[in-house]
Every structure is written in structure tokens, then in C-alpha cells.
Design a protein around this motif. Structure first.
Motif, mmCIF file in Angstrom:
data_model
loop_
_atom_site.group_PDB
_atom_site.id
_atom_site.type_symbol
_atom_site.label_atom_id
_atom_site.label_comp_id
_atom_site.label_asym_id
_atom_site.label_seq_id
_atom_site.Cartn_x
_atom_site.Cartn_y
_atom_site.Cartn_z
ATOM 1 N N GLY A 197 -0.917 7.055 -14.486
ATOM 2 C CA GLY A 197 -0.647 7.469 -16.019
ATOM 3 C C GLY A 197 0.601 5.609 -15.933
ATOM 4 O O GLY A 197 0.558 5.281 -15.598
ATOM 5 N N CYS A 198 1.053 6.492 -17.386
ATOM 6 C CA CYS A 198 2.192 4.983 -18.177
ATOM 7 C C CYS A 198 2.297 5.819 -18.902
ATOM 8 O O CYS A 198 2.473 6.737 -19.750
ATOM 9 C CB CYS A 198 1.451 3.322 -18.270
ATOM 10 S SG CYS A 198 -0.094 4.007 -19.563
ATOM 11 N N ALA A 199 4.180 5.548 -19.010
ATOM 12 C CA ALA A 199 4.819 5.444 -20.408
ATOM 13 C C ALA A 199 5.126 4.247 -21.324
ATOM 14 O O ALA A 199 5.522 3.203 -21.155
ATOM 15 C CB ALA A 199 6.118 6.210 -19.767
ATOM 16 N N PHE A 200 5.039 4.426 -22.471
ATOM 17 C CA PHE A 200 5.159 3.519 -23.288
ATOM 18 C C PHE A 200 7.016 3.675 -23.555
ATOM 19 O O PHE A 200 7.651 4.728 -24.359
ATOM 20 C CB PHE A 200 4.510 3.786 -24.669
ATOM 21 C CG PHE A 200 2.822 3.803 -24.370
ATOM 22 C CD1 PHE A 200 2.231 2.144 -24.410
ATOM 23 C CD2 PHE A 200 1.818 4.820 -24.442
ATOM 24 C CE1 PHE A 200 0.476 2.668 -24.405
ATOM 25 C CE2 PHE A 200 1.023 4.901 -23.533
ATOM 26 C CZ PHE A 200 0.563 3.950 -23.805
ATOM 27 N N ASP A 220 -6.293 4.902 -36.128
ATOM 28 C CA ASP A 220 -6.251 5.445 -37.659
ATOM 29 C C ASP A 220 -5.067 6.653 -37.004
ATOM 30 O O ASP A 220 -4.583 6.808 -38.470
ATOM 31 C CB ASP A 220 -7.162 6.426 -37.934
ATOM 32 C CG ASP A 220 -7.956 7.448 -36.834
ATOM 33 O OD1 ASP A 220 -6.812 8.192 -36.336
ATOM 34 O OD2 ASP A 220 -9.176 7.677 -37.873
ATOM 35 N N GLY A 221 -3.881 6.734 -36.380
ATOM 36 C CA GLY A 221 -3.313 7.441 -36.128
ATOM 37 C C GLY A 221 -3.314 9.050 -36.360
ATOM 38 O O GLY A 221 -2.078 9.917 -36.232
ATOM 39 N N ALA A 222 -4.073 9.212 -35.597
ATOM 40 C CA ALA A 222 -4.857 11.214 -35.873
ATOM 41 C C ALA A 222 -3.614 11.555 -34.515
ATOM 42 O O ALA A 222 -3.381 12.687 -35.255
ATOM 43 C CB ALA A 222 -6.053 11.417 -35.897
ATOM 44 N N LEU A 223 -3.613 10.903 -33.666
ATOM 45 C CA LEU A 223 -2.715 11.135 -32.835
ATOM 46 C C LEU A 223 -2.004 10.959 -32.999
ATOM 47 O O LEU A 223 -0.483 11.062 -31.782
ATOM 48 C CB LEU A 223 -3.846 10.705 -31.476
ATOM 49 C CG LEU A 223 -4.873 11.104 -31.356
ATOM 50 C CD1 LEU A 223 -5.494 10.684 -29.779
ATOM 51 C CD2 LEU A 223 -5.636 11.973 -30.485
ATOM 52 N N GLY A 224 -0.735 10.630 -33.471
ATOM 53 C CA GLY A 224 0.153 10.789 -34.094
ATOM 54 C C GLY A 224 0.825 9.633 -33.089
ATOM 55 O O GLY A 224 -0.186 8.732 -32.578
ATOM 56 N N GLU A 225 2.146 9.578 -32.959
ATOM 57 C CA GLU A 225 2.531 8.575 -32.113
ATOM 58 C C GLU A 225 2.641 9.033 -30.420
ATOM 59 O O GLU A 225 3.450 9.624 -30.089
ATOM 60 C CB GLU A 225 4.526 8.239 -32.145
ATOM 61 C CG GLU A 225 4.952 7.035 -31.242
ATOM 62 C CD GLU A 225 6.323 7.088 -32.031
ATOM 63 O OE1 GLU A 225 7.351 6.296 -31.067
ATOM 64 O OE2 GLU A 225 6.753 7.535 -32.820
ATOM 65 N N ILE A 226 2.038 7.635 -29.629
ATOM 66 C CA ILE A 226 1.930 8.487 -28.449
ATOM 67 C C ILE A 226 3.296 7.733 -27.752
ATOM 68 O O ILE A 226 4.022 6.906 -27.560
ATOM 69 C CB ILE A 226 0.177 7.524 -27.473
ATOM 70 C CG1 ILE A 226 -0.864 7.968 -28.523
ATOM 71 C CG2 ILE A 226 0.548 8.257 -26.107
ATOM 72 C CD1 ILE A 226 -1.071 9.091 -28.512
ATOM 73 N N ALA A 227 3.950 8.533 -26.397
ATOM 74 C CA ALA A 227 4.775 8.288 -25.628
ATOM 75 C C ALA A 227 4.610 8.407 -23.883
ATOM 76 O O ALA A 227 5.542 7.695 -24.064
ATOM 77 C CB ALA A 227 5.117 9.279 -25.635
ATOM 78 N N GLY A 228 3.184 8.725 -24.021
ATOM 79 C CA GLY A 228 3.065 8.545 -22.410
ATOM 80 C C GLY A 228 1.770 9.115 -23.079
ATOM 81 O O GLY A 228 1.214 9.836 -22.803
#
Length: 173
Positions: A170-173, A142-150
Motif C-alpha cells: 500500500g501507500c499513503a498520500f 471525476d472526484g466521485a471517491l472523494g479525497e484519497i488518504a491512502g
């Protein structure tokens, strides 16, 4: 339900290995070809969880045993790949605890080799059905966490579990 009984080799008899022994012993479709751990104390404790549990001399002999249908790897993650490679070489399906390793590049290599070998495999991730994962998933959708960068996950294990250093995955997007 199938009548087949799968004989499982348990590699690593700490907390997760012990839990799996208890759970599989209660299921009619599972039996044990044996178990192995370098700790004599862990082996003794495991024998109290399943009567008649065979403790193998070493992991390699247990994995290669003709009686073994599947290899469950519950040792510290620093050794997951090593035992999985033995299982792949022996033509045995791999059931592995997470994380796959303590190094991202090495873990990626592990996954690639599993894929190329066509070895049936699964990773045990009991938390996948947890409330925290459900909430995080919903908030991501639902977008509550904003854009995930990693994403980074750092796990500190007791001495000896990760060859003496924190595991970082981990992983980076």
C-alpha cells in the motif's frame, strides 16, 4: 515485427508460470532457455505445456546460462527480489510478477536497486486493463471517491506462497 527470438528463463512454475509458458510458446518471438521450480510436480506439469522444456537444476544456473536473454519471475513474491538480484548480477532483464515482495520497505529497496542498476525490467499486471481499474480510475479523476488518504491492499496467498503470512502492500498520500 522483429525476427529476434528471446530465450526466456521461467522461475516458478505455478499458475502464472504455467500461463506464461502457454502464452509464450504460441508466440514466434519467444523460446525457453529453461525453467525451474523446487516442486517436482510443477516441473513435470510445465514440461507438458511446452515440448522439450528444459528443467534446470537450480534457479541460479538457469539465470546465469548464456542462452537466457530475459528472466521471468513467477515464484511466490517472498522470493522475487532474490531472483531479480541474481538476474541483475547476470546482466539479464527482469520480468517479474506482482507484487514485488511481501514487505513495503524491502520492495522499495528492490525497486531502488533495479533503478540504480539500469536493468531493463517490467512487472506483469494483467488487471491494469480490467474494467474495475478503468472504473476506479474514472471515479478518481471525476472526484466521485472523494479525497484519497491512502490505499492498502492485503492479499492472502495459500500456505507457502508468501512465507506463511499475509502480504500487505500500500501507500499513503
Amino acid at each position: 515485427m522483429s525476427d529476434k527470438v528471446y530465450k526466456v528463463a521461467i522461475i516458478g512454475l505455478g499458475v502464472m508460470g504455467g500461463r506464461m509458458i502457454t502464452n509464450m510458446a504460441a508466440h514466434p518471438n519467444f523460446a525457453f532457455s529453461g525453467a525451474w521450480d523446487p516442486s517436482a510436480e510443477a516441473c513435470e506439469a510445465a514440461q507438458n505445456l511446452a515440448s522439450g522444456l528444459n528443467i534446470a537444476e537450480n534457479a541460479k544456473s538457469l539465470i546465469e546460462d548464456a542462452a537466457t536473454d530475459v528472466v521471468y519471475i513467477a515464484c511466490p513474491p517472498a522470493w522475487h527480489k532474490e531472483y531479480a538480484l541474481m538476474a541483475m548480477a547476470a546482466g539479464k532483464p527482469v520480468y517479474c510478477e506482482k507484487p514485488l515482495g511481501i514487505d513495503i520497505d524491502d520492495s522499495r529497496d528492490f525497486v531502488e536497486r533495479l533503478g540504480l542498476s539500469n536493468t531493463p525490467n517490467i512487472i506483469n499486471f494483467a488487471q491494469a486493463a480490467s474494467r474495475a481499474v478503468e472504473v476506479t480510475d474514472q471515479r478518481l479523476r471525476d472526484g466521485a471517491l472523494g479525497e484519497i488518504a491512502g490505499v492498502d491492499v492485503i492479499v492472502h496467498l495459500p500456505a507457502g506462497r508468501g512465507r506463511g503470512r499475509p502480504m500487505r502492500t500500500g501507500c499513503a498520500f
